[in-house]
Scaffold this motif. Structure first.
Motif, PDB file in Angstrom:
ATOM      1  N   PHE A  74       0.852  -1.164  -0.082  1.00 20.48           N
ATOM      2  CA  PHE A  74      -0.009  -0.072  -0.070  1.00 20.48           C
ATOM      3  C   PHE A  74       0.942   1.153   0.045  1.00 20.48           C
ATOM      4  O   PHE A  74       1.559   1.544   0.872  1.00 20.48           O
ATOM      5  N   VAL A  75       0.762   2.033  -1.336  1.00 19.83           N
ATOM      6  CA  VAL A  75       1.537   3.386  -0.995  1.00 19.83           C
ATOM      7  C   VAL A  75       0.775   4.356  -0.870  1.00 19.83           C
ATOM      8  O   VAL A  75      -0.233   4.825  -1.568  1.00 19.83           O
ATOM      9  N   VAL A  76       0.965   4.862   0.514  1.00 20.63           N
ATOM     10  CA  VAL A  76       0.007   5.816   1.049  1.00 20.63           C
ATOM     11  C   VAL A  76       0.787   7.493   1.166  1.00 20.63           C
ATOM     12  O   VAL A  76       1.494   7.435   2.074  1.00 20.63           O
ATOM     13  N   MET A  77       0.532   8.118   0.306  1.00 26.88           N
ATOM     14  CA  MET A  77       1.298   9.681   0.412  1.00 26.88           C
ATOM     15  C   MET A  77       0.400  10.527  -0.484  1.00 26.88           C
ATOM     16  O   MET A  77      -0.655  10.365  -1.080  1.00 26.88           O
ATOM     17  N   LYS A  78       1.184  11.717  -0.315  1.00 24.49           N
ATOM     18  CA  LYS A  78       0.647  12.942  -1.026  1.00 24.49           C
ATOM     19  C   LYS A  78       0.859  12.811  -2.803  1.00 24.49           C
ATOM     20  O   LYS A  78       1.718  12.064  -3.126  1.00 24.49           O
ATOM     21  N   TYR A  79      -0.068  13.371  -3.525  1.00 26.95           N
ATOM     22  CA  TYR A  79       0.000  13.110  -5.035  1.00 26.95           C
ATOM     23  C   TYR A  79       1.332  13.648  -5.435  1.00 26.95           C
ATOM     24  O   TYR A  79       1.808  12.897  -6.269  1.00 26.95           O
ATOM     25  N   SER A  80       1.649  14.596  -4.840  1.00 30.51           N
ATOM     26  CA  SER A  80       3.106  15.394  -5.179  1.00 30.51           C
ATOM     27  C   SER A  80       4.403  14.366  -5.025  1.00 30.51           C
ATOM     28  O   SER A  80       5.286  14.489  -5.518  1.00 30.51           O
ATOM     29  N   ASP A  81       4.102  13.403  -4.217  1.00 31.59           N
ATOM     30  CA  ASP A  81       5.415  12.314  -3.708  1.00 31.59           C
ATOM     31  C   ASP A  81       5.174  11.106  -4.634  1.00 31.59           C
ATOM     32  O   ASP A  81       6.227  10.326  -4.813  1.00 31.59           O
ATOM     33  N   PHE A  82       4.165  10.940  -5.418  1.00 29.92           N
ATOM     34  CA  PHE A  82       4.203   9.507  -6.010  1.00 29.92           C
ATOM     35  C   PHE A  82       5.162   9.379  -7.020  1.00 29.92           C
ATOM     36  O   PHE A  82       5.684   8.369  -7.336  1.00 29.92           O
ATOM     37  N   GLY A  83       5.496  10.443  -7.893  1.00 30.62           N
ATOM     38  CA  GLY A  83       6.564  10.337  -8.823  1.00 30.62           C
ATOM     39  C   GLY A  83       7.632   9.710  -8.099  1.00 30.62           C
ATOM     40  O   GLY A  83       8.402   9.121  -9.147  1.00 30.62           O
ATOM     41  N   ALA A  84       8.161  10.238  -7.416  1.00 29.83           N
ATOM     42  CA  ALA A  84       9.542   9.724  -6.889  1.00 29.83           C
ATOM     43  C   ALA A  84       9.627   8.533  -6.610  1.00 29.83           C
ATOM     44  O   ALA A  84      10.756   7.731  -6.355  1.00 29.83           O
ATOM     45  N   VAL A  85       8.467   7.763  -6.072  1.00 28.39           N
ATOM     46  CA  VAL A  85       8.508   6.429  -5.549  1.00 28.39           C
ATOM     47  C   VAL A  85       8.224   5.239  -6.781  1.00 28.39           C
ATOM     48  O   VAL A  85       8.456   4.304  -6.605  1.00 28.39           O
ATOM     49  N   LEU A  86       7.657   5.896  -7.858  1.00 27.15           N
ATOM     50  CA  LEU A  86       7.300   4.995  -8.998  1.00 27.15           C
ATOM     51  C   LEU A  86       8.488   4.058  -9.421  1.00 27.15           C
ATOM     52  O   LEU A  86       8.391   2.823  -9.631  1.00 27.15           O
TER      53      LEU A  86
END
Length: 308
Positions: A74-86
């Motif tokens: 489960f990746v639970v974070m702010k929309y602005s942070d998703f790009g860094a973890v993809l």
């Protein structure tokens, strides 16, 4: 089950708490001070409405390695942070990933994680209907019932639904399937962005928000404009009743929001300017593509950007 919760903010913390209480092997990925808090004190949650505090021991990691294998992530974070973890998720061997939170780019994220040459992935999207803030090493969580997640796949039902059922089997947490999760998330954004523009403009001082009649009226009108933009671009308005109430009864919504902002619980809503900016920039592209005028949204945006 071996489950990773990637992110230890309010949402991720409550989800991890639920899964621990469901008797699973839960790992939380956190960094910096938050990782140290979790290792030293455990996962401390003050359940605001239920007037209780829980403490759960959790395993903490700071990085996700390619060969770390989990039944669910489960990746639970702010929309602005998703790009860094993809890229990190794409390199990992785990197959079942749920991206939880505001999301304007579901198809692009799904396609990125499913590129040929990578470990095969199945991706779902969700939104957990809890709120709150963090203070002094603990999470203050606002929730109704035992927690709920609206969840769905982009091309039909979530393909690993049986794994999700197993994950929450021993809990009272509610999974609500939605067959148009991309549209649901975009409709939710129409509510979130104007509201947070006004809240952040006043620095979370809710008494100032309540007294600002001009921006309160612009807030309600901007929501209506946002729904009309989505409708003009062919996105379903879902839940349909939500959009129809806001566009059809703006004065009633105005007073309902004033009442909400007057409640002590409203002061515990956690929002960030970085995520708001990213969401607003994504929606700006749709406003340009649409022929729907958005004078109230434009006015809120201009004032907020000037101040920030």
């Amino acid at each position: 089950m071996n489950i990773l919760v990637y992110g230890a903010g309010v949402q991720g913390s409550y989800l991890a708490h639920t899964l621990v209480r469901g008797c699973h092997d839960v790992t939380v990925l956190a960094r910096g001070n938050r990782a140290e808090e979790l290792e030293k004190e455990g996962l401390i949650i003050r359940h605001y409405l239920q007037r209780k505090t829980t403490v759960d021991p959790v395993r903490v990691i700071r990085t996700l390695e390619p060969d770390d294998a989990y039944d669910l992530i489960f990746v639970v974070m702010k929309y602005s942070d998703f790009g860094a973890v993809l890229p990190i998720l794409a390199d990992n061997d785990s197959r079942h990933i749920i991206l939880v939170g505001n999301n304007m780019d579901t198809y692009a994220m799904r396609d990125y994680l499913s590129k040929p040459g990578q470990s095969p992935k199945q991706v779902a999207f969700g939104f957990q209907t809890t709120a709150g803030t963090r203070a002094d090493g603990k999470v203050i969580c606002i929730r109704g019932g035992h927690g709920q997640m609206v969840i769905g796949g982009l091309d039909g039902p979530v393909p690993f639904r049986s794994l999700l059922e197993q994950a929450f089997m021993r809990t009272k947490y509610k999974l609500t399937d939605h067959d148009q999760i991309d549209a649901w998330l975009k409709n939710h954004m129409v509510l979130v962005v104007p509201m947070n523009m006004v809240i952040l403009f006043h620095g979370f001082q809710m008494k100032q928000v309540i007294r600002d009649d001009k921006r309160m009226r612009q807030l309600v009108a901007a929501m209506g404009e946002g729904f009309r933009v989505l409708d003009s671009l062919g996105y379903p308005l879902t839940p349909a009743g939500q959009a129809s109430w806001i566009t059809g009864y703006p004065r009633l919504i105005y007073w309902a929001l004033k009442l909400f902002f007057a409640l002590p619980v409203s002061r515990l809503i956690d929002g960030t300017a970085v995520e708001l900016k990213a969401l607003n920039e994504a929606f700006a592209e749709w406003r340009v593509r649409s022929d729907v005028p958005t004078p109230n949204w434009d006015a809120l945006e201009a004032e907020w950007l000037t101040q920030s």
